[in-house]
Design an enzyme around this catalytic site. Structure first.
Site, PDB file in Angstrom:
ATOM      1  N   ASP A  62    -108.028 -27.537  26.747  1.00  0.00           N
ATOM      2  CA  ASP A  62    -107.884 -26.174  27.229  1.00  0.00           C
ATOM      3  C   ASP A  62    -108.264 -25.175  26.134  1.00  0.00           C
ATOM      4  OD1 ASP A  62    -106.762 -24.360  29.343  1.00  0.00           O
ATOM      5  OD2 ASP A  62    -105.376 -23.830  27.715  1.00  0.00           O
TER       6      ASP A  62
ATOM      7  N   GLU B 298    -110.980 -44.781  17.573  1.00  0.00           N
ATOM      8  CA  GLU B 298    -110.041 -45.816  17.141  1.00  0.00           C
ATOM      9  C   GLU B 298    -109.450 -46.562  18.332  1.00  0.00           C
ATOM     10  OE1 GLU B 298    -106.957 -44.364  14.606  1.00  0.00           O
ATOM     11  OE2 GLU B 298    -108.340 -43.133  13.422  1.00  0.00           O
TER      12      GLU B 298
END
Length: 531
Positions: free
Chosen positions: A205, A268
């Site tokens: 956002d 990751e």
């Protein structure tokens, strides 16, 4: 077929993502407000529709002043919407159905009920607690600068000890100071928390808003302009061409280092985790900067939504969009509606004409390379609702008195002949009342009707799957006169008639049309795919 070992074939590159406005999708407990178990119960609808993923608006702990975009705890679920175990169940069920899950992340500001902000108020001026936010003094009793809130009024609120804090949105949404190392550290923890719970991505956002110019200087405003600019979630007032150019509160260069770090964290957890930015920027070049190879994966492209009903304008949007991302190797995004804007059927004129144009624009959009983002209820042909003033809850309405975004957030109809149309188990109207004339628009009423908008969306998404990964990324805009948009993408030809008279279809097998086609002529306000 696509080579799924090629990083260019990551799922989001050609996905159809369905936005779920959590309060208004499905209610499991009869309180009139949508919730996570309600979403889980309706996931088969999304699988049957043929989307690839769902994006869920914020469901975190929040006082709900901005319906979840004011977050008090980023690592828990608001009891209004369920529990953490409900979130886990939703993700697990979605994955069983082959759906990816994208959650909303709100990093520009917190709620004023976040523990950090409460500590800042208690600690006082000059404290480490206040340094997490943008508190400033003022010598003349006026706000520290001339910035305006996106929701109307000044962007500063004064506290009891005389200092002011910045809030580019509502006064209950204080902006964080991203130059304080505690802030990025906190959000890295939030990312990991939800990645470990199995989410597939994040919608970021106000992604362009994290950093402000360090001086917090006044915005330079021309005589014919007002302070502030169309950014974030202010609704239809933003859906216009931008005129304010000096923007010290938006799109600062430091923000890109944040997203480089987030890119590393996402990787990751697997190369198929993604992030998409809500970034309102001044140029296509600055928009493209957010999707460089080591930053975010996508950014919302609002140009298709902003475009007027015009073949020429649509062609310009397609050409400019594809050119803007060509150097980044990112995939474009396309969208017609979301929870912040008037529904596109209404924007296109409403009634039968608006619906016909909405279906046609959708079919043209779905033919384009990249991802398409759908907003809940558009598959039912819903229009904007004229919500009575006593039922409006948008903070922009409460601050300005102007009609806000409530009309696109009315809970969607599932079944039955009267409100709440299967939205929840109760018999009462939901949190925003539904219209009395929606019986023919429910999922139940439209299922199996070949002329319905729902079945049109299902058919279009089925057809899209055949071409999404195989038609290539090159789009040729063909010369077709002022009223028709004709595109060629691999074996697929797309014709969109924006004029008043029928147009001749080119030769080819008619695969799908958004309305009736007779004698090889495409009627006004209609689109078709040919092979």
């Amino acid at each position: 077929m696509a080579d799924f070992n090629d990083p260019r074939t990551f799922w989001w590159r050609n996905a159809v993502v369905y936005q779920v406005y959590v309060r208004s999708f499905a209610d499991s407990d009869g309180d009139g407000i949508g919730d996570l178990p309600g979403i889980t119960s309706r996931l088969p609808h999304l699988a049957d529709l043929g989307v690839d993923a769902l994006w869920i608006t914020p469901f975190y702990t929040s006082p709900q002043h901005d319906h979840g975009y004011d977050v008090a705890d980023y690592c828990d679920v608001d009891p209004l919407f369920g529990s953490l175990s409900d979130a886990d169940d939703l993700v697990a069920r979605a994955h069983e159905l082959g759906l990816r899950v994208v959650v909303d992340l709100v990093p520009n500001h917190t709620s004023d009920e976040h523990e950090w902000f409460k500590a800042a108020l208690a600690a006082g001026p000059g404290s480490p607690e206040r340094a997490r936010y943008l508190f400033r003094d003022s010598e003349d009793g006026n706000p520290p600068n001339n910035w305006a809130s996106v929701f109307g009024g000044p962007a500063w609120t004064q506290v009891d000890d005389g200092q002011w804090y910045l809030h580019l949105f509502d006064s209950t949404q204080p902006d964080l100071d991203w130059r304080n190392p505690e802030v990025p550290a906190m959000f890295e923890g939030v990312l990991r928390f939800w990645l470990e719970r199995g989410v597939d991505g994040f919608r970021v956002d106000v992604a362009h808003g994290l950093f402000k110019e360090a001086s917090l200087r006044d915005q330079v405003v021309a005589e014919d302009e007002t302070a502030g600019s169309p950014q974030g979630r202010a609704g239809d007032s933003e859906m216009v061409e931008r005129t304010v150019r000096d923007e010290p509160m938006w799109d600062q260069p430091e923000v890109h280092e944040v997203y480089r770090r987030w890119h590393q964290i996402l990787d990751e957890y697997g190369a198929d985790r993604m992030a998409v930015a809500e970034a309102w920027t001044s140029t296509v070049e600055s928009m493209a900067a957010f999707v460089r190879p080591d930053e975010l994966d996508q950014t919302f492209n609002f140009a298709w939504l902003l475009a007027e009903w015009s073949a020429e304008t649509f062609a310009e949007v397609i050409t400019d969009t594809l050119a803007s991302i060509e150097q980044t190797d990112a995939s474009p995004t396309w969208v017609l509606s979301n929870h912040d804007v008037t529904r596109h059927v209404t924007r296109y004129g409403g009634g039968e004409q608006g619906l016909a144009r909405g279906r046609a624009a959708t079919l043209a959009m779905l033919a384009l390379p990249g991802s398409s983002y759908l907003y809940q209820g558009e598959e039912l042909g819903l229009e904007q609702v004229d919500v009575a003033p006593e039922h409006r809850q948008d903070p922009s309405f409460l601050r300005t008195g102007e009609v806000g975004r409530d009309g696109c957030r009315v809970p969607i109809p599932w079944s039955g002949t009267e409100a709440p149309y299967g939205f929840g188990p109760g018999a009462e109207q939901p949190w925003i009342p539904q219209p009395a004339d929606w019986a023919a628009l429910t999922v139940e009423a439209q299922t199996g009707d070949p002329s319905s908008t729902l079945e049109f969306y299902r058919e279009a998404l089925r057809a899209r799957r055949e071409f999404a990964w195989t038609a290539g990324d090159e789009v040729e805009v063909l010369e077709a006169g002022p009223d028709a948009l004709v595109l060629r993408r691999g074996p697929l030809t797309v014709v969109l008639n924006c004029g008043d008279a029928p147009v001749e279809l080119p030769e080819g097998e008619l695969l799908l049309a958004s309305g009736p086609v007779e004698d090889g002529k495409l009627p006004a306000d209609t689109a078709a795919w040919l092979r």
